[in-house]
Design a protein around this motif. Structure first.
Motif, short mmCIF file in Angstrom:
data_model
loop_
_atom_site.label_atom_id
_atom_site.label_comp_id
_atom_site.label_asym_id
_atom_site.label_seq_id
_atom_site.Cartn_x
_atom_site.Cartn_y
_atom_site.Cartn_z
N THR A 217 0.85 -1.19 0.00
CA THR A 217 0.00 0.00 0.00
C THR A 217 0.89 1.24 0.00
O THR A 217 2.13 1.13 0.02
N VAL A 218 0.29 2.41 0.02
CA VAL A 218 1.09 3.64 0.05
C VAL A 218 1.95 3.73 1.31
O VAL A 218 2.94 4.45 1.35
N ALA A 219 1.58 2.98 2.34
CA ALA A 219 2.32 3.03 3.60
C ALA A 219 3.51 2.09 3.64
O ALA A 219 4.31 2.16 4.58
N ASP A 220 3.62 1.22 2.67
CA ASP A 220 4.58 0.13 2.77
C ASP A 220 5.92 0.36 2.08
O ASP A 220 6.85 -0.44 2.26
N ASN A 221 6.05 1.40 1.27
CA ASN A 221 7.31 1.67 0.59
C ASN A 221 7.79 3.08 0.93
O ASN A 221 6.99 4.03 0.93
N ALA B 254 12.62 6.26 -1.12
CA ALA B 254 13.66 5.73 -1.99
C ALA B 254 13.10 4.68 -2.95
O ALA B 254 13.46 4.64 -4.13
N GLU B 255 12.19 3.82 -2.46
CA GLU B 255 11.61 2.79 -3.32
C GLU B 255 10.67 3.41 -4.34
O GLU B 255 10.64 2.98 -5.50
N TRP B 256 9.91 4.42 -3.94
CA TRP B 256 9.07 5.12 -4.90
C TRP B 256 9.91 5.73 -6.02
O TRP B 256 9.58 5.59 -7.20
N HIS B 257 10.98 6.38 -5.65
CA HIS B 257 11.85 6.99 -6.67
C HIS B 257 12.48 5.92 -7.57
O HIS B 257 12.58 6.10 -8.78
N CYS C 233 2.52 -1.40 -20.57
CA CYS C 233 1.79 -0.84 -19.45
C CYS C 233 1.28 -2.01 -18.60
O CYS C 233 1.98 -3.00 -18.42
N SER C 234 0.05 -1.95 -18.09
CA SER C 234 -0.46 -3.01 -17.23
C SER C 234 -1.93 -2.79 -16.93
O SER C 234 -2.42 -1.66 -16.94
N ILE C 235 -2.63 -3.87 -16.61
CA ILE C 235 -3.99 -3.79 -16.08
C ILE C 235 -4.02 -2.92 -14.82
O ILE C 235 -5.03 -2.31 -14.49
N ALA C 236 -2.87 -2.81 -14.15
CA ALA C 236 -2.79 -1.99 -12.94
C ALA C 236 -3.02 -0.52 -13.22
O ALA C 236 -3.30 0.25 -12.30
N ALA C 237 -2.93 -0.12 -14.49
CA ALA C 237 -3.19 1.28 -14.84
C ALA C 237 -4.68 1.60 -14.86
O ALA C 237 -5.07 2.77 -14.73
N THR C 238 -5.52 0.57 -15.02
CA THR C 238 -6.95 0.82 -15.21
C THR C 238 -7.83 0.13 -14.19
O THR C 238 -9.04 0.38 -14.16
N ALA C 239 -7.27 -0.73 -13.35
CA ALA C 239 -8.05 -1.42 -12.32
C ALA C 239 -7.38 -1.22 -10.97
O ALA C 239 -6.16 -1.26 -10.87
N GLY C 240 -8.18 -1.01 -9.95
CA GLY C 240 -7.61 -0.85 -8.61
C GLY C 240 -7.26 -2.20 -8.02
O GLY C 240 -8.15 -2.93 -7.58
N LEU C 241 -5.98 -2.53 -8.00
CA LEU C 241 -5.52 -3.82 -7.49
C LEU C 241 -4.98 -3.66 -6.07
O LEU C 241 -4.23 -2.70 -5.80
N PRO C 242 -5.31 -4.54 -5.15
CA PRO C 242 -4.79 -4.42 -3.78
C PRO C 242 -3.30 -4.67 -3.72
O PRO C 242 -2.75 -5.46 -4.50
N GLN C 243 -2.64 -3.98 -2.82
CA GLN C 243 -1.21 -4.16 -2.56
C GLN C 243 -0.33 -3.83 -3.78
O GLN C 243 0.72 -4.43 -3.98
N ARG C 244 -0.78 -2.88 -4.59
CA ARG C 244 -0.01 -2.52 -5.79
C ARG C 244 0.03 -1.00 -5.98
O ARG C 244 0.09 -0.52 -7.11
N LEU D 70 2.29 1.48 -5.55
CA LEU D 70 3.44 2.04 -6.26
C LEU D 70 3.47 1.55 -7.70
O LEU D 70 3.65 2.34 -8.65
N TYR D 71 3.30 0.27 -7.90
CA TYR D 71 3.33 -0.29 -9.26
C TYR D 71 2.22 0.32 -10.11
O TYR D 71 2.44 0.71 -11.25
N SER D 72 1.02 0.43 -9.53
CA SER D 72 -0.11 1.00 -10.26
C SER D 72 0.14 2.45 -10.63
O SER D 72 -0.19 2.89 -11.74
N ALA D 73 0.73 3.22 -9.72
CA ALA D 73 1.05 4.62 -10.01
C ALA D 73 2.02 4.72 -11.18
O ALA D 73 1.87 5.58 -12.06
N SER D 74 3.00 3.83 -11.21
CA SER D 74 3.98 3.87 -12.30
C SER D 74 3.34 3.52 -13.63
O SER D 74 3.61 4.14 -14.66
N LYS D 75 2.44 2.53 -13.63
CA LYS D 75 1.82 2.11 -14.89
C LYS D 75 0.72 3.08 -15.33
O LYS D 75 0.48 3.25 -16.53
#
Length: 256
Positions: A93-97, A100-103, A136-147, A149-154
């Motif tokens: 989640t947003v609290a877990d990274n 530095a990992e976001w960057h 890209c990824s399905i993570a760009a268009t669907a709200g996936l749990p525990q993703r 940072l990855y979803s933001a990037s995609k």
């Protein structure tokens, strides 16, 4: 499996980042089977063999990217197709990274595409069949749990794709992206290995895709080839979902 009877890339030159393994490797091999002269750019190219050309680079290092892209374009004798596939995963989640990992993830997944594209643009502008395909990824268009940072990037990759398509359409450069669902790749394999119950976790990943299975690397490669092909000359600014129906289908529970 690739269909080598289709030769729509005959005479074209392609560069695939992150092309030594997984989705990138499947894409590079398919483009080569369909007639392209293909260069692969990756951190570790030790597994890459002919007919693919190997170039080592780190997409987070601009000098490294420029050197590798220049060498690839020179070896190929030009460039018609760029597949921006290099990327890394992230969980939580947003609290877990931490910052530095976001960057780090955004640097690879988003700015890495910028660096490679920037270096490749002069060669692409000289092509009559220029095409860029971003992974890209399905993570760009669907709200996936525990993703988060990855979803933001995609999500950024999908928006970047649209902006690039608008910027370069009048230069004759088409820009699209492919949005895979959960694909059966080495990264997913490593993710499953870390799970408390790998079999149950795999079953859960399969069940959330309406087809009931993971997407194959060859299926993603086929979508990339479609978008990159000169036969798709009217297609730009498009995201193509390869996700077993996950983006658009809402099935009722089995038996109902």
């Amino acid at each position: 499996m690739s269909d080598s009877s289709v030769q729509d890339f005959a005479g074209l030159k392609a560069l695939v980042t992150g092309g030594a393994f997984g989705l990138g490797r499947a894409t590079a091999e398919l483009l080569a089977a369909r007639g392209a002269d293909v260069a692969v750019l990756d951190l570790d190219t030790s597994t890459v063999d002919k007919p693919l050309r190997a170039h080592t680079a780190d997409v987070t290092d601009d000098a490294s990217v420029r050197t590798a892209v220049s060498a690839a374009v020179e070896a190929l004798g030009g460039l018609d197709v760029l597949v921006n596939n290099a990327g890394i995963g992230a969980q939580g989640t947003v609290a877990d990274n931490d910052d530095a990992e976001w960057h780090r993830v955004l640097d690879v997944n988003v700015v890495g595409m910028v660096r490679v594209t920037r270096a490749a643009l002069p060669a692409l502008r000289a092509s009559r069949h220029a095409a860029i395909v971003n992974t890209c990824s399905i993570a760009a268009t669907a709200g996936l749990p525990q993703r988060a940072l990855y979803s933001a990037s995609k999500g950024a990759v999908q928006s970047l794709t649209l902006a690039m398509a608008a910027d370069h359409v009048r230069e004759g450069i088409r820009v699209n992206c492919v949005n895979p669902g959960t694909a059966d790749t080495p990264w997913i394999g490593r993710l499953l290995d870390k799970a408390d119950d790998p079999a149950a976790e795999r079953a859960a990943l399969e069940a959330r895709q309406p087809t009931g299975r993971l997407v194959s690397a060859d299926e993603v490669a086929g979508a990339v080839a479609y978008l990159a092909s000169p036969l798709s000359g009217a297609t730009t600014g498009t995201s193509l979902a390869v996700d077993g129906g996950m983006q658009g289908l809402r099935l009722r529970p089995a038996g109902q």
